[in-house]
Design a protein around this motif. Sequence first.
Motif, PDB file in Angstrom:
ATOM      1  N   CYS A  90       0.833  -1.202   0.000  1.00 24.08           N
ATOM      2  CA  CYS A  90       0.000   0.000   0.000  1.00 24.08           C
ATOM      3  C   CYS A  90       0.871   1.257   0.000  1.00 24.08           C
ATOM      4  O   CYS A  90       2.070   1.197   0.248  1.00 24.08           O
ATOM      5  N   GLU A  91       0.241   2.373  -0.284  1.00 26.61           N
ATOM      6  CA  GLU A  91       0.913   3.674  -0.191  1.00 26.61           C
ATOM      7  C   GLU A  91       0.971   4.060   1.274  1.00 26.61           C
ATOM      8  O   GLU A  91      -0.045   4.068   1.961  1.00 26.61           O
ATOM      9  N   PHE A  92       2.140   4.393   1.774  1.00 25.15           N
ATOM     10  CA  PHE A  92       2.251   4.737   3.180  1.00 25.15           C
ATOM     11  C   PHE A  92       2.987   6.048   3.413  1.00 25.15           C
ATOM     12  O   PHE A  92       3.077   6.523   4.534  1.00 25.15           O
ATOM     13  N   LEU A  93       3.500   6.650   2.358  1.00 22.31           N
ATOM     14  CA  LEU A  93       4.263   7.894   2.480  1.00 22.31           C
ATOM     15  C   LEU A  93       3.475   9.087   1.946  1.00 22.31           C
ATOM     16  O   LEU A  93       2.717   8.953   0.977  1.00 22.31           O
ATOM     17  N   THR A  94       3.702  10.246   2.553  1.00 22.62           N
ATOM     18  CA  THR A  94       3.157  11.484   2.005  1.00 22.62           C
ATOM     19  C   THR A  94       4.028  11.893   0.818  1.00 22.62           C
ATOM     20  O   THR A  94       5.127  11.347   0.626  1.00 22.62           O
ATOM     21  N   GLU A  95       3.572  12.860   0.036  1.00 21.95           N
ATOM     22  CA  GLU A  95       4.365  13.326  -1.102  1.00 21.95           C
ATOM     23  C   GLU A  95       5.706  13.892  -0.640  1.00 21.95           C
ATOM     24  O   GLU A  95       6.737  13.644  -1.251  1.00 21.95           O
ATOM     25  N   ALA A  96       5.689  14.652   0.457  1.00 25.13           N
ATOM     26  CA  ALA A  96       6.940  15.222   0.977  1.00 25.13           C
ATOM     27  C   ALA A  96       7.900  14.116   1.417  1.00 25.13           C
ATOM     28  O   ALA A  96       9.109  14.199   1.180  1.00 25.13           O
ATOM     29  N   GLU A  97       7.377  13.060   2.053  1.00 25.09           N
ATOM     30  CA  GLU A  97       8.223  11.949   2.496  1.00 25.09           C
ATOM     31  C   GLU A  97       8.802  11.190   1.306  1.00 25.09           C
ATOM     32  O   GLU A  97       9.947  10.748   1.346  1.00 25.09           O
ATOM     33  N   LYS A  98       8.011  11.053   0.243  1.00 23.48           N
ATOM     34  CA  LYS A  98       8.516  10.373  -0.959  1.00 23.48           C
ATOM     35  C   LYS A  98       9.752  11.089  -1.499  1.00 23.48           C
ATOM     36  O   LYS A  98      10.729  10.460  -1.880  1.00 23.48           O
ATOM     37  N   LYS A  99       9.688  12.434  -1.514  1.00 25.31           N
ATOM     38  CA  LYS A  99      10.833  13.212  -1.997  1.00 25.31           C
ATOM     39  C   LYS A  99      12.014  13.072  -1.047  1.00 25.31           C
ATOM     40  O   LYS A  99      13.151  12.894  -1.461  1.00 25.31           O
TER      41      LYS A  99
END
Length: 178
Positions: free
Chosen positions: A95-104
């Motif tokens: 599943c997706e577990f990161l926010t967009e900022a965390e992905k970066k």
Amino acid sequence: MILSEQAPHFCWKKRLSHKFYCEKLIQEIPPKPAKKKSRKKIASENVQELPIEIRNRIEELNGTNTQFLMSKKLYNTDVKANNNRLSMPENSIKCEFLTEAEKKSTAEQQGVDVTVLDPGLREHSLVLKKWKMNSVFVYNLIKNWNKVVSENHFQKDHELQIWSFRVNTKLYFVLNKV
């Protein structure tokens, strides 16, 4: 001529007059059994519910958005002191577990500061980073991972379920030993 079980391999090398015997034997050979599911797939399909102690601890922390990420069989690289990392291949995460900022941030030098609850419910401060290893992207829990390994006596082939949750906006991971 006596035809043995080896005849199909033998016949193809002989003249065409033996073709009839070869075709007859090939028709009598039973089909191969279907392949079994790989152990990796079976392990990932057996998602267990979190034990009550872990659920209670998440509740005490006011944790929200608890999600199952993956089942992980520990490899040598996950428990060797000189590696100091737990690898989680991106394609194994459910599943997706990161926010967009965390992905970066995971792809950048500093990574994302996270807290990990080990099976003994001890909290550890680690860093989550994303690396490209060969042609696959892998999330790695680094810095202080060796402490988690030693305190929990993790060894090669131990199986973990990895979950995530949030306390306010901070990312936490839970390691449940199966």
